[in-house]
Design a protein around this motif. Structure first.
Motif, PDB file in Angstrom:
ATOM      1  N   LEU A  78       0.862  19.673 -14.540  1.00 54.55           N
ATOM      2  CA  LEU A  78       0.945  19.979 -15.877  1.00 54.55           C
ATOM      3  C   LEU A  78      -0.508  20.621 -16.361  1.00 54.55           C
ATOM      4  O   LEU A  78      -0.459  21.354 -17.243  1.00 54.55           O
ATOM      5  CB  LEU A  78       0.915  18.412 -16.611  1.00 54.55           C
ATOM      6  CG  LEU A  78       1.987  17.817 -16.645  1.00 54.55           C
ATOM      7  CD1 LEU A  78       1.838  16.223 -17.002  1.00 54.55           C
ATOM      8  CD2 LEU A  78       3.157  18.510 -17.543  1.00 54.55           C
ATOM      9  N   GLN A  79      -1.644  20.418 -15.319  1.00 53.19           N
ATOM     10  CA  GLN A  79      -2.617  21.107 -15.847  1.00 53.19           C
ATOM     11  C   GLN A  79      -2.500  22.600 -15.495  1.00 53.19           C
ATOM     12  O   GLN A  79      -2.925  23.471 -16.377  1.00 53.19           O
ATOM     13  CB  GLN A  79      -3.802  20.480 -15.018  1.00 53.19           C
ATOM     14  CG  GLN A  79      -4.472  19.269 -15.432  1.00 53.19           C
ATOM     15  CD  GLN A  79      -5.593  18.701 -14.442  1.00 53.19           C
ATOM     16  OE1 GLN A  79      -5.442  19.121 -13.300  1.00 53.19           O
ATOM     17  NE2 GLN A  79      -6.339  18.128 -15.108  1.00 53.19           N
TER      18      GLN A  79
ATOM     19  N   LEU B   4       2.228   2.136  -3.471  1.00 52.88           N
ATOM     20  CA  LEU B   4       0.952   2.194  -4.319  1.00 52.88           C
ATOM     21  C   LEU B   4       0.589   3.686  -3.931  1.00 52.88           C
ATOM     22  O   LEU B   4       0.398   4.664  -4.952  1.00 52.88           O
ATOM     23  CB  LEU B   4       0.295   1.334  -3.797  1.00 52.88           C
ATOM     24  CG  LEU B   4      -1.098   1.358  -5.042  1.00 52.88           C
ATOM     25  CD1 LEU B   4      -0.536   0.810  -6.375  1.00 52.88           C
ATOM     26  CD2 LEU B   4      -2.400   0.706  -4.476  1.00 52.88           C
ATOM     27  N   ASN B   5       0.556   4.288  -2.730  1.00 52.93           N
ATOM     28  CA  ASN B   5       0.290   5.681  -2.395  1.00 52.93           C
ATOM     29  C   ASN B   5       1.148   6.729  -2.748  1.00 52.93           C
ATOM     30  O   ASN B   5       0.671   7.585  -3.250  1.00 52.93           O
ATOM     31  CB  ASN B   5      -0.182   5.770  -1.019  1.00 52.93           C
ATOM     32  CG  ASN B   5      -1.339   4.835  -0.587  1.00 52.93           C
ATOM     33  OD1 ASN B   5      -2.134   4.775  -1.277  1.00 52.93           O
ATOM     34  ND2 ASN B   5      -1.588   4.639   0.799  1.00 52.93           N
TER      35      ASN B   5
ATOM     36  N   GLN C 230       2.186  15.544 -10.534  1.00 53.07           N
ATOM     37  CA  GLN C 230       2.363  15.634 -11.878  1.00 53.07           C
ATOM     38  C   GLN C 230       1.114  16.270 -12.636  1.00 53.07           C
ATOM     39  O   GLN C 230       1.523  17.160 -13.556  1.00 53.07           O
ATOM     40  CB  GLN C 230       2.916  14.413 -12.673  1.00 53.07           C
ATOM     41  CG  GLN C 230       4.300  14.122 -12.277  1.00 53.07           C
ATOM     42  CD  GLN C 230       4.821  12.870 -13.026  1.00 53.07           C
ATOM     43  OE1 GLN C 230       4.133  11.937 -13.041  1.00 53.07           O
ATOM     44  NE2 GLN C 230       6.228  12.617 -13.028  1.00 53.07           N
ATOM     45  N   ILE C 231      -0.039  15.568 -12.368  1.00 47.08           N
ATOM     46  CA  ILE C 231      -0.912  15.962 -13.252  1.00 47.08           C
ATOM     47  C   ILE C 231      -1.468  17.398 -12.598  1.00 47.08           C
ATOM     48  O   ILE C 231      -1.758  18.260 -13.781  1.00 47.08           O
ATOM     49  CB  ILE C 231      -2.529  15.095 -12.758  1.00 47.08           C
ATOM     50  CG1 ILE C 231      -2.155  13.849 -13.328  1.00 47.08           C
ATOM     51  CG2 ILE C 231      -3.716  15.906 -13.333  1.00 47.08           C
ATOM     52  CD1 ILE C 231      -3.320  12.813 -12.734  1.00 47.08           C
TER      53      ILE C 231
ATOM     54  N   LEU D 225       0.820  -1.312  -0.091  1.00 42.83           N
ATOM     55  CA  LEU D 225      -0.077   0.042  -0.063  1.00 42.83           C
ATOM     56  C   LEU D 225       0.764   1.136  -0.025  1.00 42.83           C
ATOM     57  O   LEU D 225       0.411   2.131  -0.455  1.00 42.83           O
ATOM     58  CB  LEU D 225      -1.010   0.028   1.324  1.00 42.83           C
ATOM     59  CG  LEU D 225      -2.169   0.921   1.073  1.00 42.83           C
ATOM     60  CD1 LEU D 225      -2.976   0.431  -0.016  1.00 42.83           C
ATOM     61  CD2 LEU D 225      -3.042   0.924   2.364  1.00 42.83           C
TER      62      LEU D 225
ATOM     63  N   MET E  33       1.993  11.086  -8.881  1.00 45.47           N
ATOM     64  CA  MET E  33       1.084  11.306 -10.350  1.00 45.47           C
ATOM     65  C   MET E  33       0.016  12.292 -10.249  1.00 45.47           C
ATOM     66  O   MET E  33       0.119  13.019 -11.239  1.00 45.47           O
ATOM     67  CB  MET E  33       0.278   9.730 -10.709  1.00 45.47           C
ATOM     68  CG  MET E  33       1.553   8.849 -11.111  1.00 45.47           C
ATOM     69  SD  MET E  33       0.906   7.554 -12.456  1.00 45.47           S
ATOM     70  CE  MET E  33       0.192   6.599 -10.843  1.00 45.47           C
ATOM     71  N   LEU E  34      -0.439  12.484  -9.116  1.00 49.23           N
ATOM     72  CA  LEU E  34      -1.506  13.627  -8.939  1.00 49.23           C
ATOM     73  C   LEU E  34      -0.824  14.744  -8.852  1.00 49.23           C
ATOM     74  O   LEU E  34      -1.132  15.884  -9.402  1.00 49.23           O
ATOM     75  CB  LEU E  34      -2.444  13.411  -7.522  1.00 49.23           C
ATOM     76  CG  LEU E  34      -3.265  12.369  -7.624  1.00 49.23           C
ATOM     77  CD1 LEU E  34      -3.836  12.187  -6.208  1.00 49.23           C
ATOM     78  CD2 LEU E  34      -4.342  12.607  -8.505  1.00 49.23           C
TER      79      LEU E  34
ATOM     80  N   LYS F  17       0.385  24.050 -16.113  1.00 50.01           N
ATOM     81  CA  LYS F  17       1.027  24.653 -16.952  1.00 50.01           C
ATOM     82  C   LYS F  17       0.504  24.853 -18.427  1.00 50.01           C
ATOM     83  O   LYS F  17       0.446  25.833 -19.081  1.00 50.01           O
ATOM     84  CB  LYS F  17       2.231  23.467 -17.454  1.00 50.01           C
ATOM     85  CG  LYS F  17       3.465  23.650 -16.551  1.00 50.01           C
ATOM     86  CD  LYS F  17       4.472  22.806 -16.977  1.00 50.01           C
ATOM     87  CE  LYS F  17       5.584  22.666 -16.217  1.00 50.01           C
ATOM     88  NZ  LYS F  17       6.730  21.788 -16.740  1.00 50.01           N
ATOM     89  N   VAL F  18      -0.693  23.828 -18.648  1.00 48.45           N
ATOM     90  CA  VAL F  18      -1.529  23.874 -19.756  1.00 48.45           C
ATOM     91  C   VAL F  18      -2.508  25.266 -19.652  1.00 48.45           C
ATOM     92  O   VAL F  18      -2.500  26.098 -20.583  1.00 48.45           O
ATOM     93  CB  VAL F  18      -2.211  22.760 -19.878  1.00 48.45           C
ATOM     94  CG1 VAL F  18      -3.675  23.078 -21.015  1.00 48.45           C
ATOM     95  CG2 VAL F  18      -1.245  21.577 -20.267  1.00 48.45           C
TER      96      VAL F  18
ATOM     97  N   SER G 265       3.201   6.494  -5.300  1.00 48.50           N
ATOM     98  CA  SER G 265       3.217   6.560  -6.789  1.00 48.50           C
ATOM     99  C   SER G 265       1.838   7.313  -7.128  1.00 48.50           C
ATOM    100  O   SER G 265       2.017   8.250  -7.994  1.00 48.50           O
ATOM    101  CB  SER G 265       2.976   5.027  -7.375  1.00 48.50           C
ATOM    102  OG  SER G 265       2.300   5.256  -8.618  1.00 48.50           O
ATOM    103  N   ARG G 266       0.749   7.079  -6.292  1.00 52.39           N
ATOM    104  CA  ARG G 266      -0.415   7.992  -6.500  1.00 52.39           C
ATOM    105  C   ARG G 266      -0.356   9.370  -6.396  1.00 52.39           C
ATOM    106  O   ARG G 266      -0.582  10.211  -7.249  1.00 52.39           O
ATOM    107  CB  ARG G 266      -1.520   7.285  -5.910  1.00 52.39           C
ATOM    108  CG  ARG G 266      -2.884   7.904  -6.241  1.00 52.39           C
ATOM    109  CD  ARG G 266      -3.823   7.630  -5.257  1.00 52.39           C
ATOM    110  NE  ARG G 266      -3.315   8.212  -3.871  1.00 52.39           N
ATOM    111  CZ  ARG G 266      -4.010   7.909  -2.665  1.00 52.39           C
ATOM    112  NH1 ARG G 266      -4.902   7.009  -2.740  1.00 52.39           N
ATOM    113  NH2 ARG G 266      -3.681   8.524  -1.494  1.00 52.39           N
TER     114      ARG G 266
END
Lengths: 217, 190
Positions: B51-52, B37-38, B47-48, B34, B44-45, B54-55, B40-41
């Motif tokens: 990036l959002q 996994l957390n 990073q999202i 766990l 990724m969140l 930045k966009v 990594s989650r």
């Protein structure tokens, strides 16, 4: 009342003990807990997979936009540089001192009985203009002719420039006599110091007195 | 009512073993399953999110650049015109002939132009520009021709400013004057 005799009590006790074996119960509890944890882990892993897909999508979007943004940022920096450079260059162009109008005014001030032999003008670091004019004046009163030139110069330059000063650096009579229009006239040599400020070098006007603020009724 | 559970030594050992098994299970689960996994989650969140952002900012950046492009239209044209005043090549190669031709057109012959100094501008905005100081010598010209020539020079060369002017009457021919001009020009670094 019937009498019951338990002849297998030892065997029954052993069976009960086997059923209540703490290790067995512990393994069962751990197994159940492990199963719950596995389900929770799989649920989380599923959610992480979803997030990974979302990240891939966002990365794809960014990859499409990034070159455009980089180019736009570069262009923006270039345009800002052009704007500021043009502004500075325009400032330099506007702040120039134009000598031609000055020369025109000077030519208007020189009467027939005066002759300029030398003009040395320069733009000073503070933007002010300094000019040294040397020449000859002729007349019954040659000094008066030189003074007339000085006055005229002061008046003419005062119309276009600020803080105009026209002062004699030197003024001396010469022994030479010249013939102007058939009559002999005495001569004087003069030197004038001319200083003035251009529009760019003008100090900013001082603010006027503060008007009284109307009080609310 | 108080229930008393009497455990044998063997049962206590087995209970302890089960408790240890529980601790190991929990440790392994959180540390190796766990936990990563957390992490990594969360990564990724983040990073999202980044990036959002930045966009989103890139859209405003593109709009800003587009607006700036419109606003800078006049400046761009003016900058190009000012830049065009400095032809390719070293100024010492093209400026003196240009001045000679200019004054010849104004009926003042034998003009010479000498480069005195060239210095970089102090202003950071003019990092790609250089200041050249020239000495222009006009051996013979009458005053009105000179006045017209200077006016024309000042109007046609916006980046040139005359810093010093010296006019001396020629002793043998007072109608004509000998003129020396110190001029400073801004030119693009080549």
């Amino acid at each position: 009342m019937a009498l019951h005799l338990n002849l297998l009590h030892e065997e029954i006790l052993q069976q009960r003990q086997r059923q209540r074996d703490p290790l067995k119960i512990g393994v069962m509890v751990l197994g159940a807990l492990g199963a719950l944890m596995l389900v929770y882990y799989l649920w989380n892993a599923y959610k992480v997979l979803e997030i990974r897909n979302r990240l891939g999508q966002v990365q794809h979007d960014w990859a499409k936009v990034e070159p455009k943004v980089t180019a736009a940022q570069k262009r923006s920096a270039e345009l800002n540089s052009i704007i500021s450079t043009t502004k500075v260059l325009d400032g330099m162009i506007d702040g120039r001192f134009f000598w031609a109008p000055f020369l025109e005014k000077l030519s208007r001030c020189v009467a027939l009985n005066a002759q300029l032999t030398s003009i040395d003008g320069s733009v000073l670091d503070d933007g002010r203009i300094s000019i040294v004019i040397e020449g000859l004046a002729a007349g019954r009163e040659p000094r008066a002719a030189a003074e007339e030139l000085r006055q005229l110069l002061l008046e003419q330059l005062g119309q276009s420039y600020a803080e105009v000063k026209v002062e004699f650096k030197s003024l001396e009579d010469l022994d030479t006599i010249v013939n102007i229009g058939g009559s002999n006239m005495a001569m004087a040599r003069f030197g004038l110091n001319v200083t003035f400020a251009t529009a760019a070098a003008k100090p900013s006007p001082t603010p006027g007195p503060r008007t009284k603020v109307r009080e609310p009724k | 009512m108080k229930i008393q559970v009497k455990l044998s030594k063997d049962q206590i050992k087995k209970l302890m073993l089960s408790a240890m098994g529980f601790v190991v299970l929990v440790y392994v689960y959180f540390s190796f399953f766990l936990g990563p996994l957390n992490t990594s989650r969360d990564t990724m969140l983040a990073q999202i999110d980044e990036l959002q952002n930045k966009v989103a900012s890139s859209k405003s950046e593109l709009t800003k650049t587009s607006n700036l492009e419109k606003q800078a239209d006049a400046s761009t044209k003016r900058f190009a015109a000012l830049k065009a005043l400095s032809p390719e090549g070293a100024p010492i190669a093209w400026f003196p002939p240009r001045m000679k031709a200019f004054f010849a057109n104004q009926e003042i012959d034998k003009t010479t132009a000498r480069l005195e100094t060239s210095v970089a501008f102090k202003e950071t905005d003019l990092a790609n520009w250089m200041r050249y100081n020239w000495l222009l010598e006009l051996p013979q010209a009458d005053f009105s021709t000179l006045g017209k020539a200077v006016a024309s020079l000042e109007n046609s060369e916006p980046l040139l400013s005359i810093m010093r002017i010296s006019i001396k009457a020629l002793p043998e021919d007072p109608q004509f004057q000998q003129i020396t001009l110190s001029a400073s020009t801004a030119m693009v670094k080549r």
